[in-house]
Design a protein around this motif. Sequence first.
Motif, PDB file in Angstrom:
ATOM      1  N   UNK A 188       0.830  -1.204   0.000  1.00 24.34           N
ATOM      2  CA  UNK A 188       0.000   0.000   0.000  1.00 24.34           C
ATOM      3  C   UNK A 188       0.870   1.263   0.000  1.00 24.34           C
ATOM      4  N   UNK A 189       1.990   1.216   0.715  1.00 24.69           N
ATOM      5  CA  UNK A 189       2.900   2.365   0.721  1.00 24.69           C
ATOM      6  C   UNK A 189       3.486   2.594  -0.667  1.00 24.69           C
ATOM      7  N   UNK A 190       3.907   1.516  -1.331  1.00 26.37           N
ATOM      8  CA  UNK A 190       4.453   1.645  -2.675  1.00 26.37           C
ATOM      9  C   UNK A 190       3.441   2.190  -3.662  1.00 26.37           C
ATOM     10  N   UNK A 191       2.199   1.724  -3.559  1.00 26.74           N
ATOM     11  CA  UNK A 191       1.149   2.220  -4.446  1.00 26.74           C
ATOM     12  C   UNK A 191       0.872   3.700  -4.199  1.00 26.74           C
ATOM     13  N   UNK A 192       0.851   4.094  -2.930  1.00 29.31           N
ATOM     14  CA  UNK A 192       0.592   5.496  -2.605  1.00 29.31           C
ATOM     15  C   UNK A 192       1.640   6.419  -3.183  1.00 29.31           C
ATOM     16  N   UNK A 193       2.902   6.052  -3.029  1.00 30.10           N
ATOM     17  CA  UNK A 193       3.984   6.886  -3.556  1.00 30.10           C
ATOM     18  C   UNK A 193       3.963   6.901  -5.083  1.00 30.10           C
ATOM     19  N   UNK A 194       3.671   5.756  -5.706  1.00 27.67           N
ATOM     20  CA  UNK A 194       3.620   5.698  -7.173  1.00 27.67           C
ATOM     21  C   UNK A 194       2.532   6.621  -7.719  1.00 27.67           C
ATOM     22  N   UNK A 212       0.310   3.814 -13.611  1.00 27.18           N
ATOM     23  CA  UNK A 212       0.252   2.364 -13.777  1.00 27.18           C
ATOM     24  C   UNK A 212       1.627   1.725 -13.740  1.00 27.18           C
ATOM     25  N   UNK A 213       2.581   2.307 -14.451  1.00 29.99           N
ATOM     26  CA  UNK A 213       3.935   1.749 -14.481  1.00 29.99           C
ATOM     27  C   UNK A 213       4.604   1.886 -13.114  1.00 29.99           C
ATOM     28  N   UNK A 214       4.389   3.015 -12.452  1.00 32.59           N
ATOM     29  CA  UNK A 214       4.950   3.188 -11.116  1.00 32.59           C
ATOM     30  C   UNK A 214       4.387   2.183 -10.129  1.00 32.59           C
ATOM     31  N   UNK A 215       3.076   1.935 -10.211  1.00 26.51           N
ATOM     32  CA  UNK A 215       2.446   0.948  -9.321  1.00 26.51           C
ATOM     33  C   UNK A 215       2.966  -0.448  -9.614  1.00 26.51           C
ATOM     34  N   UNK A 216       3.094  -0.775 -10.903  1.00 26.45           N
ATOM     35  CA  UNK A 216       3.621  -2.088 -11.282  1.00 26.45           C
ATOM     36  C   UNK A 216       5.061  -2.259 -10.810  1.00 26.45           C
ATOM     37  N   UNK A 217       5.857  -1.187 -10.916  1.00 25.09           N
ATOM     38  CA  UNK A 217       7.242  -1.252 -10.448  1.00 25.09           C
ATOM     39  C   UNK A 217       7.303  -1.442  -8.939  1.00 25.09           C
ATOM     40  N   UNK A 218       6.421  -0.750  -8.206  1.00 24.57           N
ATOM     41  CA  UNK A 218       6.412  -0.877  -6.747  1.00 24.57           C
ATOM     42  C   UNK A 218       6.050  -2.293  -6.318  1.00 24.57           C
ATOM     43  N   UNK A 219       4.972  -2.841  -6.885  1.00 15.72           N
ATOM     44  CA  UNK A 219       4.548  -4.193  -6.514  1.00 15.72           C
ATOM     45  C   UNK A 219       5.530  -5.244  -7.020  1.00 15.72           C
ATOM     46  N   UNK A 220       5.999  -5.076  -8.277  1.00 10.99           N
ATOM     47  CA  UNK A 220       6.963  -6.027  -8.825  1.00 10.99           C
ATOM     48  C   UNK A 220       8.282  -5.985  -8.087  1.00 10.99           C
ATOM     49  N   UNK A 221       8.736  -4.788  -7.725  1.00  6.38           N
ATOM     50  CA  UNK A 221       9.979  -4.668  -6.976  1.00  6.38           C
ATOM     51  C   UNK A 221       9.866  -5.255  -5.585  1.00  6.38           C
ATOM     52  N   UNK A 222       8.713  -5.072  -4.959  1.00  6.90           N
ATOM     53  CA  UNK A 222       8.486  -5.655  -3.634  1.00  6.90           C
ATOM     54  C   UNK A 222       8.524  -7.175  -3.699  1.00  6.90           C
ATOM     55  N   UNK A 223       7.858  -7.744  -4.701  1.00 10.42           N
ATOM     56  CA  UNK A 223       7.849  -9.208  -4.869  1.00 10.42           C
ATOM     57  C   UNK A 223       9.252  -9.728  -5.184  1.00 10.42           C
ATOM     58  N   UNK A 224       9.972  -9.046  -6.091  1.00 11.92           N
ATOM     59  CA  UNK A 224      11.313  -9.491  -6.465  1.00 11.92           C
ATOM     60  C   UNK A 224      12.271  -9.406  -5.286  1.00 11.92           C
TER      61      UNK A 224
END
Length: 264
Positions: free
Chosen positions: A11-17, A219-231
């Motif tokens: 949620x923090x990553x999505x908010x910042x994105x 969209x790309x920022x949110x994907x990067x945040x979630x993808x980076x968190x998972x990776x």
Amino acid sequence: MLDDFMVRAALAGLGVALAAAPLGCFVVWRRMAYFGEATAHAAILGVAIALAFSLPVLPAILAAALAMATAVSALSGRGYAMDTVLGVLAHTALAAGLVAVALLSDVRLDLMAFLFGDILAVNKADLGTIWGGTALVLAIVGWRWSALLTVTLNPDLARASGLDPRRESFALTLTLALVVAVAIKVVGILLIASLLVIPAAATRPLARTPEAMALGAAGIGSLAALGGLWAAFWLDTPTGPTIVCVASVLFLLTMLTGMISQRN
């Protein structure tokens, strides 16, 4: 649900994105990438001042970022190129902040968390700050969107339309400072500028309107945040830098897609 640290981090990553997306577009359009970096570097000086005088960290970061923006505006056009002024002030603020933190011998501080982020340590209060800041940024940008676009495209046209370019630039500076303050927990001071620039730059080859570019950057920022968190979870790597690496991969993919579509 918020008791799970991974949910809070996501949620923090999505908010910042979401907060960084529209501002990142203006940073790219105005070629202000170094300005965003200078504002972010001033944040470490704000952290040191807050700790030295036992002040809240968020207002101190905002004050330092706004002071940096004011200094840039005051020194620009006085015989030095803008990139020279930004380079001097950005590195001076970062170095002064690091020295000031080192002098605070009686204060325990995880400097790496401020420099590179510590998204996994986000608590509920941090989450409230991030999403409150995001809501404020989106409200300001939404309110001034047309005016900011006009000033960005043609300052003379903006003046003829009754707009004050300095006032709109101040609104943009204020929101940039706010994004810097709320993004420190996610990607850290040294990587905030990349989260502003990379998603917007990745969307540019595919977008046809300014609004589409802002939405695509979100969209790309949110994907990067979630993808980076998972990776980062699976690779056991630092989360903030991993988020930026994923954003860079997405930038390369969209750049290649744009090149292929142009050839066809």
